[in-house]
Each structure stands twice: as C-alpha cells, then as structure tokens.
Design a protein around this motif. Structure first.
Motif, PDB file in Angstrom:
ATOM      1  N   GLU A  15       0.853  -1.186   0.000  1.00 49.78           N
ATOM      2  CA  GLU A  15       0.000   0.000   0.000  1.00 49.78           C
ATOM      3  C   GLU A  15       0.891   1.239   0.000  1.00 49.78           C
ATOM      4  O   GLU A  15       2.015   1.205   0.495  1.00 49.78           O
ATOM      5  CB  GLU A  15      -0.920   0.000   1.233  1.00 49.78           C
ATOM      6  CG  GLU A  15      -1.893  -1.147   1.292  1.00 49.78           C
ATOM      7  CD  GLU A  15      -2.960  -1.102   0.195  1.00 49.78           C
ATOM      8  OE1 GLU A  15      -2.929  -0.185  -0.640  1.00 49.78           O
ATOM      9  OE2 GLU A  15      -3.803  -2.009   0.191  1.00 49.78           O
ATOM     10  N   PRO A  16       0.416   2.337  -0.584  1.00 50.87           N
ATOM     11  CA  PRO A  16      -0.914   2.558  -1.168  1.00 50.87           C
ATOM     12  C   PRO A  16      -1.026   2.126  -2.626  1.00 50.87           C
ATOM     13  O   PRO A  16      -2.050   2.369  -3.266  1.00 50.87           O
ATOM     14  CB  PRO A  16      -1.069   4.083  -1.050  1.00 50.87           C
ATOM     15  CG  PRO A  16       0.316   4.597  -1.232  1.00 50.87           C
ATOM     16  CD  PRO A  16       1.226   3.593  -0.589  1.00 50.87           C
ATOM     17  N   ARG A  18      -1.447  -0.844  -3.975  1.00 50.08           N
ATOM     18  CA  ARG A  18      -2.511  -1.811  -4.252  1.00 50.08           C
ATOM     19  C   ARG A  18      -3.874  -1.137  -4.319  1.00 50.08           C
ATOM     20  O   ARG A  18      -4.677  -1.408  -5.204  1.00 50.08           O
ATOM     21  CB  ARG A  18      -2.515  -2.904  -3.178  1.00 50.08           C
ATOM     22  CG  ARG A  18      -3.355  -4.117  -3.579  1.00 50.08           C
ATOM     23  CD  ARG A  18      -3.552  -5.089  -2.446  1.00 50.08           C
ATOM     24  NE  ARG A  18      -2.346  -5.258  -1.640  1.00 50.08           N
ATOM     25  CZ  ARG A  18      -2.322  -5.840  -0.446  1.00 50.08           C
ATOM     26  NH1 ARG A  18      -3.457  -6.279   0.080  1.00 50.08           N
ATOM     27  NH2 ARG A  18      -1.210  -5.959   0.241  1.00 50.08           N
ATOM     28  N   GLU A  19      -4.125  -0.226  -3.374  1.00 50.91           N
ATOM     29  CA  GLU A  19      -5.417   0.475  -3.367  1.00 50.91           C
ATOM     30  C   GLU A  19      -5.587   1.317  -4.627  1.00 50.91           C
ATOM     31  O   GLU A  19      -6.652   1.300  -5.263  1.00 50.91           O
ATOM     32  CB  GLU A  19      -5.521   1.364  -2.134  1.00 50.91           C
ATOM     33  CG  GLU A  19      -6.828   2.160  -2.079  1.00 50.91           C
ATOM     34  CD  GLU A  19      -6.867   3.129  -0.908  1.00 50.91           C
ATOM     35  OE1 GLU A  19      -7.860   3.859  -0.788  1.00 50.91           O
ATOM     36  OE2 GLU A  19      -5.895   3.153  -0.119  1.00 50.91           O
ATOM     37  N   GLU A  20      -4.530   2.030  -5.010  1.00 52.42           N
ATOM     38  CA  GLU A  20      -4.628   2.920  -6.175  1.00 52.42           C
ATOM     39  C   GLU A  20      -4.739   2.134  -7.473  1.00 52.42           C
ATOM     40  O   GLU A  20      -5.493   2.520  -8.380  1.00 52.42           O
ATOM     41  CB  GLU A  20      -3.418   3.854  -6.192  1.00 52.42           C
ATOM     42  CG  GLU A  20      -3.465   4.860  -5.042  1.00 52.42           C
ATOM     43  CD  GLU A  20      -2.162   5.611  -4.840  1.00 52.42           C
ATOM     44  OE1 GLU A  20      -2.128   6.557  -4.020  1.00 52.42           O
ATOM     45  OE2 GLU A  20      -1.164   5.269  -5.515  1.00 52.42           O
TER      46      GLU A  20
END
Length: 433
Positions: A15-16, A18-20
C-alpha cells in the motif's frame, strides 16, 4: 490465454499502490475496459521483490483514459501512454497496441490500437516481461512461459530472437543488463542473436547506452553484465577508444564492494578495468565524452581515478603516509574538486575505494586517521591562507601582479606540509622578489 491464480502476488503489492491500482482497474472496468498490471513490476512480484513502480495496460483508447481520472498527463499519447497521478505517485497506463514497421532498428513507425491483450503481450521483448496481472479477477496471464523462465532464471525473447533484436537494437543491451540486475543467464539462442544483431545495436543512441550502463553499475554485482559487454564488444560500437586487451579481472571481481553513490566511484573502477589503469589520459576523457556523460559525472569519475592513481604510486613506497602527504595528496584535491563541505564524505568514500582496490593501504593509512585530519580546521585551499594577494602586493610592490597566483600556490604547498606556519608574518618571510 493461460491464466493462473495470482492472489499470492497481488498480496505482495504494498500500500498505497494496491489500493490505487485497484481504483484504476475498477474505474476502467466500469467503463467497459480491461486493465492489467504488466512488465517489470509483475516479474519482480513473481521473483518475490517489491516493485517501486507499476505500469498498466488497458483496452481503452488513450483519449478515453484521459477523461476518466482527475490528474492525467498525455506523456506518450502517440504510442498510447497516459500517466495517471495519485498524490506523488504516477502510473503509466498504455493502450493495448501492435507495433508496426520497425525501420530504424529502434522504434516502430506506427502503432495500432484496438488489439487484444494477447497481441499486446506478443510485442514485448522477453518472456519474463510479458506477464499481465489482473487485480480484479486475481489472475496472472502468462502466454509465453514467462513464469517458468523466471523460475529457471532464464532470459529468453518472445519468438525469434534475431527478429526481436532486429526490431529494436536496445533489446540486446537490456538483456545484458538483466543478467546483472536479476542474476539470470541468457538463453543460448538469445545470446547468439546479440552477436548477429550488433549492426542494429549500433543504431541505438549513445545516451540510451549510457543509461543502461549506469543501471548496470548500480547492480549489486555489475560484473556479469560488464563481461558480456566486453564479450560482444558493445561499447566499441559507440566509442573509438579501444579498451585494454588484457583487463585485470581482479578489478571487476571487487567492483561489487564499491558503493553505488556517488556514481563516480564505480565509474572509476570501470575506467581502470577498461583501460588497465587509473591514470587519466586522453583516451579516458574521450570515452566519457563519446558516451555523453555529463561534465559532472566525467569530472567525478576522472577525479577518483586520478586520486587512486596517486594513492597507488604512494603505496608502492610501502611507507606510511605523513600528515602532510595526506593533506597534499588527498584532502587538498578533494577540496579543490568538491568543496570543503564535501570533504568528510568524499574522504570516507575515497578510503573505501582505495582499500578495496589496494588492500595494502590499510597498513599505511587508517580511515580513522584520515577522518581525523579531515575534521581539523587546517588550511587546505588558497582561500584559507592567512595571507591574501593584496597583502603580498602591499608588502612587495615590485612583484608583477600576474605572479601573485603562483606565489600563493607555493605558500599553500608549504602550509599543507606545515599548517602551523599559516600566519601572515611567517608566510610573508618566505616570499622573495
């Protein structure tokens, strides 16, 4: 299409990121597109490494991608690439494409959009770089045996290697670089194609060759790649300077012990390996100029080479360094080259460099002693002398002004040997007209 469960590798994306990437993928999917993480990031995840950047590929046209996100840059719109920005992170999103008509041995004359993921993966250089990761479905797409080649630590082109290298002359150099950066070996047909396609490699810009060489020098162990550069005479394609025919392999075997920063440290080792000496001459200057190295990188590399050459000459006497020799041979040149503010740092680097190349220096000079002398406020530059040019003119009005510089240099040499003499009254007594 060969698909494998990819939850293991998706879980390794930090992260971040993976989220993006998830936001990117879902947004594109909602608008009817496919989206995959591709290239080196996927290869590194399979290798168990943590990538520091992620590239994506999509079925949507670049103009559509530009309109889907708040912050975008049309970085390579002609070739289908849009950069999407999140905070201080950037993701290159490139439309599925087919490269058409390689003419100059470097870039395609045109690209075709509207093709499948399979067609897009087929145009890539090596099997290990032709993996695609579907974050939403948790699938790894591998149509060319890339994962198996990664497990075998094998660098293999997609399809006929001569054909791939004829398309783009940079690919052989990238393949050589991956040998060092990944610790892989070249598949035998791929290796032979490097030799066959040298005339195409010669079309690559010198700036790109320098960039690849710099990446090699940043590897934990650059020696396997550098040996292949020599084996295939890659550098000879871009410079008229002829390396020595009998390189010192001890130099290459120890380059891994040298810090990668500043770059001039390993460049100086490369200089000795190529030319068989640290001594700076017109050949070495020409080499860095031919490969388009910046003035600063060239200056740094040749500085360290010159300094090591001085240290080598001194170690041949097998006599310990005097304080005066350290100030004159090491501390003063560093100050002239990089300023007193960099003295301690570069002194430390230079000792490390010298002790790797000439282990016998450790018995003649310790790092602690070098650092202790570097920390003293003793004069090392003309500007730090207790006497100024105007003092000399005032006391010796018959002295031609053009000789003032030479007088100051003479006084500095005296003070480097005897720093306690850095007093105006004393220094003036050494001037004779």
């Amino acid at each position: 299409m060969t698909e494998q469960n990819a939850d293991e590798w998706i879980g390794k994306i930090p992260e971040p990121f993976r989220e993006e990437i998830g936001i990117l993928t879902r947004t594109i999917s909602k608008h009817g597109g496919e989206c995959y993480v591709v290239g080196g990031a996927v290869r590194d995840l399979v290798l168990g490494k943590t990538p520091d950047e992620f590239d994506l590929t999509t079925s949507l046209l670049p103009q559509t991608v530009l309109g889907l996100f708040k912050r975008t840059v049309p970085t390579g719109i002609k070739h289908g690439t849009v950069t999407v920005l999140f905070q201080d992170r950037a993701y290159e999103v490139t439309t599925f494409r087919k490269d058409v008509d390689y003419v100059d041995g470097r870039r395609p004359e045109a690209v075709e959009f509207g093709v499948s993921l399979s067609e897009d993966l087929k145009r890539r250089d090596f099997t290990m770089n032709a993996l695609a990761l579907d974050i939403e479905k948790g699938k790894l797409v591998d149509e060319h045996g890339g994962r198996e080649d990664i497990e075998r630590k094998l660098i293999r082109t997609i399809g006929d290697p001569i054909g791939r290298f004829t398309e783009d002359g940079l690919r052989p150099i990238r393949g050589i670089r991956f040998v060092g950066s990944l610790g892989f070996t070249l598949e035998w047909k791929t290796e032979e194609a490097i030799r066959v396609c040298r005339s195409v490699t010669a079309k690559v810009s010198k700036e790109r060759v320098q960039d690849e060489l710099n990446k090699i020098l940043k590897c934990a162990d650059p020696s396997p790649s550098l040996l292949l550069f020599r084996k295939f005479e890659i550098l000879e394609l871009f410079t008229d300077v002829s390396p020595t025919s009998n390189p010192d392999e001890t130099v290459l075997s120890r380059i891994r012990e040298i810090p990668t920063d500043p770059p001039g440290l390993r460049l100086s080792f490369l200089h000795e390996w190529l030319f068989g000496t640290f001594a700076v001459d017109e050949n070495s200057k020409r080499f860095f100029k031919d490969l388009r190295y910046s003035n600063q990188n060239t200056k740094d590399a040749l500085f360290f080479s010159g300094m090591l050459n001085s240290v080598r000459e001194k170690t041949r006497t097998n006599a310990p360094f005097t304080d005066g020799e350290i100030r004159r041979l090491i501390l003063h040149p560093i100050c002239v080259h990089a300023g007193r503010e960099n003295l301690t740092r570069l002194t430390s680097h230079l000792f490390e460099l010298a002790s790797v190349r000439f282990p016998e220096i450790v018995s003649l000079l310790s790092s602690e002693r070098l650092q202790e002398l570097a920390s003293r406020p003793e004069p090392l530059l003309v500007s730090e002398l207790a006497v100024r040019g105007e003092d000399i003119l005032r006391n010796f009005p018959s002295l031609p002004p053009k000789e003032i510089g030479a007088v100051l240099q003479t006084l500095l040499r005296r003070v480097l040997e005897n720093p306690e003499q850095n007093q105006k009254e004393i220094l003036l007594t050494y001037i004779s007209v």
